[in-house]
Design a protein around this motif. Sequence first.
Motif, PDB file in Angstrom:
ATOM      1  N   TYR A  47      24.098 -18.544 -11.413  1.00 13.77           N
ATOM      2  CA  TYR A  47      22.766 -18.023 -11.752  1.00 13.77           C
ATOM      3  C   TYR A  47      22.242 -18.685 -13.015  1.00 13.77           C
ATOM      4  O   TYR A  47      21.113 -19.162 -13.074  1.00 13.77           O
ATOM      5  N   HIS A  48      23.099 -18.727 -14.036  1.00 13.48           N
ATOM      6  CA  HIS A  48      22.631 -19.247 -15.323  1.00 13.48           C
ATOM      7  C   HIS A  48      22.625 -20.768 -15.379  1.00 13.48           C
ATOM      8  O   HIS A  48      21.998 -21.351 -16.240  1.00 13.48           O
ATOM      9  N   SER A  91      21.668 -22.682 -12.839  1.00 17.06           N
ATOM     10  CA  SER A  91      20.667 -23.250 -11.951  1.00 17.06           C
ATOM     11  C   SER A  91      19.275 -23.142 -12.570  1.00 17.06           C
ATOM     12  O   SER A  91      18.945 -22.150 -13.224  1.00 17.06           O
ATOM     13  N   ASP A  92      18.467 -24.190 -12.352  1.00 18.51           N
ATOM     14  CA  ASP A  92      17.088 -24.146 -12.830  1.00 18.51           C
ATOM     15  C   ASP A  92      16.139 -23.729 -11.719  1.00 18.51           C
ATOM     16  O   ASP A  92      14.959 -23.530 -11.933  1.00 18.51           O
ATOM     17  N   SER A 111      14.441 -21.469  -9.096  1.00 20.72           N
ATOM     18  CA  SER A 111      14.207 -20.026  -8.997  1.00 20.72           C
ATOM     19  C   SER A 111      14.618 -19.483  -7.633  1.00 20.72           C
ATOM     20  O   SER A 111      15.031 -18.334  -7.513  1.00 20.72           O
ATOM     21  N   GLU A 162      17.187 -20.534  -5.902  1.00 16.63           N
ATOM     22  CA  GLU A 162      18.644 -20.392  -5.957  1.00 16.63           C
ATOM     23  C   GLU A 162      19.017 -19.138  -6.755  1.00 16.63           C
ATOM     24  O   GLU A 162      19.898 -18.381  -6.378  1.00 16.63           O
ATOM     25  N   LYS A 163      18.298 -18.925  -7.855  1.00 19.38           N
ATOM     26  CA  LYS A 163      18.561 -17.729  -8.649  1.00 19.38           C
ATOM     27  C   LYS A 163      18.337 -16.470  -7.815  1.00 19.38           C
ATOM     28  O   LYS A 163      19.116 -15.521  -7.866  1.00 19.38           O
ATOM     29  N   GLN A 164      17.254 -16.489  -7.039  1.00 19.99           N
ATOM     30  CA  GLN A 164      16.956 -15.327  -6.209  1.00 19.99           C
ATOM     31  C   GLN A 164      18.040 -15.116  -5.153  1.00 19.99           C
ATOM     32  O   GLN A 164      18.459 -13.993  -4.881  1.00 19.99           O
ATOM     33  N   GLN A 211      21.055  -8.622 -16.102  1.00 26.47           N
ATOM     34  CA  GLN A 211      20.055  -9.513 -15.528  1.00 26.47           C
ATOM     35  C   GLN A 211      19.328  -8.834 -14.370  1.00 26.47           C
ATOM     36  O   GLN A 211      18.100  -8.889 -14.264  1.00 26.47           O
ATOM     37  N   ASN A 240      15.388  -7.977 -14.223  1.00 26.25           N
ATOM     38  CA  ASN A 240      14.547  -8.476 -13.129  1.00 26.25           C
ATOM     39  C   ASN A 240      13.802  -7.347 -12.433  1.00 26.25           C
ATOM     40  O   ASN A 240      12.639  -7.471 -12.088  1.00 26.25           O
TER      41      ASN A 240
END
Lengths: 393, 142, 239
Positions: free
Chosen positions: C173-174, C176-177, C179, C181-183, C224, C228
Amino acid sequence: MNMSEHSQKYHVVVIGAGSTGAAVAHDLALRGFKVTVLERGEIASGTTGRNHCLLHSGGRYCVKDQESAVECIEENMILRKIMPEAMELNGGLFVAVNDEDMAYKQSFIEGCEATGIPYKELNASEARRREPYLSEKTLGAVWVPDGVFEPMRMCMSFLASAKQNGAMVRPYVEVTGLQVEDQRVVAVEVWDRISGEESVIHADLVVNAAGPWAGMITDMAGVDVPVVATPGVMVSMTGRYCQLVVNRLNVSSDGDIVVPQRETSIIGTSSWTVEDADYIEMPEDHIQMMYDRGSEMMPILREVEPRGIFAVARPLIGRIGEDEREIARTFKCFDHADRDGVEGFVTIAGGKTTTARAMAEGTVDVVCAKLDLEIPCATKETQLLSYRAYYTI
Amino acid sequence: MAVSNAPEGSRAYPGQQPREPQKRVLRWFQPFNRSLGTWSFTLNRVTGIGLVVYLYLHLGVLSLLLVGEESWDTFLAVAKSPPVLVMDVVLLAGLLIHGFNGLRVALVGSGFMVKQQRQLFIGMMVLALILLVIGGTAVFLK
Amino acid sequence: MTWQLTFKVARYKPGEPPRTDTFQIELDPERTILDGVEKIWAEQDRTLTFRHACHHASCGSCAIMANDVEVLPCIVEVNQVTRNGGTIEVGPLHNFPVVSDLVVDMGTFFERMQQVGMPIIGPTDPLDNQPKDDFHAYENCIECGICLSACPVVATDPTYLGPAALAAAYRQYHNSDDSEEKQRIMNLVDRENGIWRCHVAYECTAACPSNVDPAGKIMGLRRQATVNRVRKLFGLKPA
């Protein structure tokens, strides 16, 4: 005509799931063969698992064994493309800490040029800026594209790709015999160490990739190979004290390399020969030698605690009694039809984990030639699956 | 790709059917040999279960009111006897431990004092102990 | 000098009831528990099965229970757990399917690691020293399964994603840039059998042989996830 339609007819049994067996299985499966891999223990539980984790640039061989050096640099460049998940591409230094080392530098650089290893000379202060734990006595260094890999994950990566192409991998299945009919190996007798069952597996061809145990397998067919089990001691220290692989800039000898892997620094290695490679008693003086020689390059290694001490046998080609550092580190594929008149049986021996893919290519070329097939090798260009896929396919 | 939890034949060991692990509820109550964290975990399970049992007991007792004034008076007499008072202190201990430990879980779980969770647990338990001593004294003095 | 040791080994073969076998061996006290197990296999009982590869705590293959705690037997010297004439009990990790003897099936474990998608060994820039930071610690994870064996929640809920995968998710999560992938990672962990199943026993962090601190990472993900959700409430994008 699609040749792999023909290769599908053949069932090839690979004995051993170390780096060689795993790479051979991948190459065979990619060229369309039906493949079964038999491994008596866990994946990489023998020589490969316990190795030094050094992705050779070839620098260690570029003066005395240039054939091996060329193999290393070629394979190094291929592996970093096809297997990024099991690699740490940090580079390596050959470090001079006395005048004798400095005198060796010229022949080292000539060796690099002759074998095509990219290199870069660093002066002492540059070397120590990059690697602050290097000895104050450092006189100079040469950078080469060494790397670090994860031996077990490397095997899993090869095997995952082999499984995707239909190969069957069976850990804890030990080969107990080879059935030979009319001078031809036709089947493999196995003992399943999990279920205790004994069975016979038909094989059109058997590839013996049992490393230092290759002789046990060839005995079963009444032939032999000149493989010497040559263990080396390695000491893994608590903590990582270099980012680059640190080698001694001199003729290869005991305890002249420190490989930073994960959060440890591994000092290696020594060399002697044994008859039985199943359980290796480590000589205390070899362990002491690792601290002594390793700390000549990196004095801090004398002060920190060891994390793991281990030894494992390399499968070097040669005969017991020869000076083992003089034996070439290259590999050799033995077709027992030519050598001993036994068909359907190939032994691949020697080499090192860095060159596993090339060893596999050479071996499967021999296999294809024996079966009168012409299928080109594609492992150089084929991206391998993640090691994790080994468990999910 | 869905996470498959259904046991199936092993993919790493062809032909083998591994023995599925048993659910080990007893593990909740075995903090020995373990770190402080498991003591907090075990304490929270024990007190949690205790409090649930108490809740039903409490409802049962309250239902005496429906039976009539007489039975309620009998109950009050019993409730003031020393053994029951001791049980009151145990109940208080359970409430305090569960409450303060829960506070720690909530704090750490929201990302506060993550690195100091050990000290936080010890601190919370010390607080619970102090309040227990005060509360226990009050119960017996009245 | 060698010590006389008794190894009590938990044995299991498919179709047979589990049993305990006792072996007497002679071992240098500075050799490891794994050396002892390998010696038993080499010299006394070829039916004994156990996982191992690197013998220096970097592959994660050999994790077992020794005297009822999770260890990497390759780095625990026998003199750390017993004395001359003493006994060492070894068995398979808890909370994993047992294939045979000390061998457990890591299939589901690796499937979950793969879902997270973060390979444990990142490519490093040649010639550059890597900064040591909080994220770097995840690369210490050797995927040995010890945290799952130690976790009291995994002991009762096999659907729980488990500390290793959640620690990997934190790093992914941290790291990756992207969004999307973060989701994807948030969707994977922000659910009942993800980060919210943890009961903060911190046993994973205590047992981890590589200082990954999975529990701390799970708490980081919770924070996190909460941030969110609160932002979403106000119509803001995830931080």
